[in-house]
Scaffold this active site. Structure first.
Site, PDB file in Angstrom:
ATOM      1  N   VAL A 119      10.311  -8.798 -14.218  1.00  0.00           N
ATOM      2  CA  VAL A 119       9.341  -9.885 -14.335  1.00  0.00           C
ATOM      3  C   VAL A 119       7.975  -9.341 -13.973  1.00  0.00           C
ATOM      4  O   VAL A 119       7.726  -8.965 -12.819  1.00  0.00           O
ATOM      5  CB  VAL A 119       9.719 -11.077 -13.440  1.00  0.00           C
ATOM      6  CG1 VAL A 119       8.667 -12.177 -13.539  1.00  0.00           C
ATOM      7  CG2 VAL A 119      11.105 -11.614 -13.802  1.00  0.00           C
ATOM      8  N   GLU A 120       7.102  -9.278 -14.966  1.00  0.00           N
ATOM      9  CA  GLU A 120       5.719  -8.834 -14.764  1.00  0.00           C
ATOM     10  C   GLU A 120       4.858 -10.071 -14.577  1.00  0.00           C
ATOM     11  O   GLU A 120       4.941 -11.032 -15.345  1.00  0.00           O
ATOM     12  CB  GLU A 120       5.260  -8.045 -15.990  1.00  0.00           C
ATOM     13  CG  GLU A 120       3.830  -7.549 -15.910  1.00  0.00           C
ATOM     14  CD  GLU A 120       3.418  -6.755 -17.158  1.00  0.00           C
ATOM     15  OE1 GLU A 120       2.240  -6.374 -17.216  1.00  0.00           O
ATOM     16  OE2 GLU A 120       4.266  -6.560 -18.058  1.00  0.00           O
TER      17      GLU A 120
END
Length: 125
Positions: A119-120
């Site tokens: 998850v960026e």
């Protein structure tokens, strides 16, 4: 044909409620229940639909697998987000680092959700 926008993405997960907890508590998404008790997470004008591994809704991806996604979410105030992540005890996988988003340069931090999806969290420069 010309695509106008992204409506939703389906995440195949091992534990739907653990995923709902992470994305709502950590990223501020709004939990949603729809249809026949299906679960989703809303943010902006998009949502993540959740399928529990082994009981996916038809039709679905050829090989739905928990932990196979790499997602990027845009936020405002990445420094504040970093403080929140640290306060919640969420390990930072990488960052802050400079990357390129769909609209140009971003500063990003990477974490993992309960299924180890990458998850960026990014802020446009």
């Amino acid at each position: 044909m010309r695509v106008r926008s992204l409506d939703h993405i389906v995440l195949t997960v091992a534990d739907v409620e653990a995923t709902v907890d992470f994305y709502s508590r950590v990223l501020g998404m709004e939990p949603d229940t729809f249809g026949d008790g299906r679960r989703a997470l809303r943010f902006g004008e998009q949502k993540l639909n959740l399928h529990r591994f082994g009981t996916e809704i038809e039709p679905h991806a050829r090989r739905p697998t928990p932990g196979s996604a790499d997602l990027c979410f845009v936020v405002d105030g990445l420094d504040g987000v970093l403080d929140e992540l640290r306060g919640l005890g969420i390990p930072i996988e990488e960052g802050p680092v400079d990357r390129t988003g769909a609209l140009g340069p971003v500063r990003s931090v990477y974490v993992r959700d309960p299924d180890a999806n990458l998850v960026e969290v990014a802020e446009y420069r």
